[in-house]
Enzyme design. Structure first.
Site, PDB file in Angstrom:
ATOM      1  N   GLU A 153       0.834  -1.201   0.000  1.00 46.63           N
ATOM      2  CA  GLU A 153       0.000   0.000   0.000  1.00 46.63           C
ATOM      3  C   GLU A 153       0.874   1.258   0.000  1.00 46.63           C
ATOM      4  O   GLU A 153       1.693   1.458   0.888  1.00 46.63           O
ATOM      5  CB  GLU A 153      -0.934  -0.013   1.215  1.00 46.63           C
ATOM      6  N   LEU A 208      -5.916  -1.907  -1.040  1.00 45.84           N
ATOM      7  CA  LEU A 208      -5.900  -1.844   0.423  1.00 45.84           C
ATOM      8  C   LEU A 208      -6.481  -3.145   0.977  1.00 45.84           C
ATOM      9  O   LEU A 208      -7.599  -3.186   1.504  1.00 45.84           O
ATOM     10  CB  LEU A 208      -6.704  -0.640   0.915  1.00 45.84           C
ATOM     11  N   GLU A 258      -4.625  -6.385   2.926  1.00 47.33           N
ATOM     12  CA  GLU A 258      -3.404  -7.060   3.353  1.00 47.33           C
ATOM     13  C   GLU A 258      -3.439  -8.559   3.062  1.00 47.33           C
ATOM     14  O   GLU A 258      -2.412  -9.153   2.698  1.00 47.33           O
ATOM     15  CB  GLU A 258      -3.163  -6.808   4.841  1.00 47.33           C
ATOM     16  N   PHE A 266       1.602  -0.545   8.390  1.00 46.13           N
ATOM     17  CA  PHE A 266       1.879  -0.416   9.820  1.00 46.13           C
ATOM     18  C   PHE A 266       1.752  -1.798  10.450  1.00 46.13           C
ATOM     19  O   PHE A 266       1.079  -2.687   9.909  1.00 46.13           O
ATOM     20  CB  PHE A 266       0.905   0.548  10.502  1.00 46.13           C
ATOM     21  N   ASP A 267       2.367  -1.958  11.611  1.00 45.37           N
ATOM     22  CA  ASP A 267       2.394  -3.234  12.312  1.00 45.37           C
ATOM     23  C   ASP A 267       1.018  -3.878  12.450  1.00 45.37           C
ATOM     24  O   ASP A 267       0.807  -5.022  12.046  1.00 45.37           O
ATOM     25  CB  ASP A 267       3.040  -3.064  13.691  1.00 45.37           C
ATOM     26  N   PHE A 297      -1.611  -3.325  10.888  1.00 44.96           N
ATOM     27  CA  PHE A 297      -2.304  -3.545   9.621  1.00 44.96           C
ATOM     28  C   PHE A 297      -2.021  -4.943   9.080  1.00 44.96           C
ATOM     29  O   PHE A 297      -2.675  -5.378   8.127  1.00 44.96           O
ATOM     30  CB  PHE A 297      -1.874  -2.506   8.582  1.00 44.96           C
ATOM     31  N   SER A 298      -1.048  -5.634   9.652  1.00 44.74           N
ATOM     32  CA  SER A 298      -0.723  -6.977   9.170  1.00 44.74           C
ATOM     33  C   SER A 298      -1.724  -8.024   9.648  1.00 44.74           C
ATOM     34  O   SER A 298      -1.768  -9.135   9.110  1.00 44.74           O
ATOM     35  CB  SER A 298       0.678  -7.373   9.620  1.00 44.74           C
ATOM     36  N   TYR A 299      -2.536  -7.705  10.637  1.00 44.32           N
ATOM     37  CA  TYR A 299      -3.426  -8.714  11.207  1.00 44.32           C
ATOM     38  C   TYR A 299      -4.455  -9.256  10.214  1.00 44.32           C
ATOM     39  O   TYR A 299      -4.793 -10.450  10.277  1.00 44.32           O
ATOM     40  CB  TYR A 299      -4.117  -8.167  12.457  1.00 44.32           C
ATOM     41  N   HIS A 356      -1.101   1.767  15.052  1.00 49.85           N
ATOM     42  CA  HIS A 356       0.097   2.297  14.409  1.00 49.85           C
ATOM     43  C   HIS A 356       1.342   2.136  15.280  1.00 49.85           C
ATOM     44  O   HIS A 356       2.397   2.646  14.928  1.00 49.85           O
ATOM     45  CB  HIS A 356      -0.081   3.793  14.091  1.00 49.85           C
TER      46      HIS A 356
END
Length: 350
Positions: A54, A83, A85, A108-109, A111-113, A154
């Site tokens: 992204e 958008l 992941e 961002f961290d 956002f990986s979930y 974030h």
């Protein structure tokens, strides 16, 4: 072994673009620049390397790590993903199975979930599922941790999730030289790598020459020698640990600082040798303490160094609450004062 920086290139990586351009003078280099250069050199050295995620294309990434790469290598090698992941990782799995080397960014961290199922069920298990016949040379770059005044989603430290997943290698650099060298090594690896980049260190600078090759990303490094206690740190907390060692020296406490670098697999040998020398150990991280990464470190040190330990292994961490709002961040993150206070809880006369 204290970390040493050289100007050698990564073995088998070809001639880096930065070397071809005549860059050979030591200069202040930020972690962002080091990562950007590593990506540029990897793209130039191997046509199977692609970079996407992204906003990594036209914008050059939220933190400008991919700045200029789309213009240099074209939209077929560096592009902006939707958008989604899970789609980013699912696509990477297919591309890697087809012989490509995707380097993808989770913006961002936390956002990986949404991609957790793809990473845990497929990325981590494909080699085992195919009895070693299918490699997945995927690098998943994750800007991680706090100390940037970010809001929720974030500032997470999600390393414990990934380290609890067999089949994933999890590494994190703490300085620009390691950022370059470890990212090149990760891209060359035949296995999937979770590459965690501490956001608060993106703008930190060291004087060095690119390209640079440091120790293997699987080796922990003693970055400050000491005799009284081993302070284990990684990623964003290495700088905090070094500041603590400086403050401790003024109080007569000699603190040895280790940068773990590779969280999984774990370099037991380097850590055990240090603890055998100091007889005390503490582990430092930003994530919450309960079931955090420090619990595994404390257990490993206790199992392997029990007869050397003069006191229980300490964990100095974030608190067991969701990451707080920006105005409260300074109270959540471990500081040199809080670390030294924790060390003072030991019965030093024993």
């Amino acid at each position: 072994m204290t970390a040493q920086m050289t100007t050698s290139t990564q073995a088998g990586a070809g001639t880096p673009a930065s070397a071809a351009s005549g860059e050979a003078t030591a200069r202040p280099v930020s972690m962002t620049t080091a990562l950007n250069t590593a990506l540029r050199d990897a793209l130039a050295a191997d046509d199977s390397v692609v970079v996407y995620g992204e906003d990594v294309g036209r914008l050059g990434g939220v933190f400008r790590v991919t700045d200029g790469l789309r213009e240099e290598f074209g939209a077929e090698r560096v592009w902006d993903s939707p958008l989604a992941e899970s789609g980013i990782i699912g696509t990477a799995v297919g591309m890697a199975m087809a012989g490509m080397r995707p380097v993808v960014e989770m913006q961002f961290d936390a956002f990986s979930y949404p991609a957790f199922e793809q990473i845990v069920s497929h990325v981590a298990k494909m080699r085992n599922r195919t009895r070693g016949q299918v490699e997945l040379p995927i690098v998943i770059r994750i800007p991680c941790a706090g100390d940037i005044g970010g809001v929720e989603h974030h500032s997470d430290s999600s390393e414990a999730y990934w380290c609890a997943t067999p089949g994933l290698t999890v590494v994190t650099p703490s300085n620009p030289a390691d950022a370059y060298s470890m990212l090149r090594e990760a891209i060359d690896s035949p296995d999937p790598i979770i590459f965690m980049e501490p956001k608060s260190r993106y703008w930190s600078k060291d004087t060095l020459t690119l390209p640079v090759q440091t120790a293997s990303m699987y080796e922990a490094q003693v970055v400050r020698e000491g005799s009284d206690v081993t302070l284990l740190s990684y990623g964003p907390t290495v700088r905090t640990a070094l500041a603590t060692a400086e403050a401790g020296a003024e109080e007569g406490v000699s603190i040895e600082v280790i940068d773990l670098r590779s969280l999984s697999p774990f370099d037991d040998a380097t850590v055990a040798a240090s603890v055998a020398k100091t007889s005390r150990a503490a582990v430092l991280h930003e994530a919450a303490q309960f079931c955090g990464y420090g619990a595994e470190v404390a257990a490993r040190v206790t199992e392997r160094c029990f007869t050397s330990l003069a006191a229980p292994v300490l964990r100095i961490t974030g608190f067991d609450v969701p990451f707080p709002a920006p105005k409260l961040e300074e109270f959540y993150l471990p500081t040199p004062d809080r670390i030294l206070d924790a060390l003072d809880t030991w019965e030093w006369e024993l």
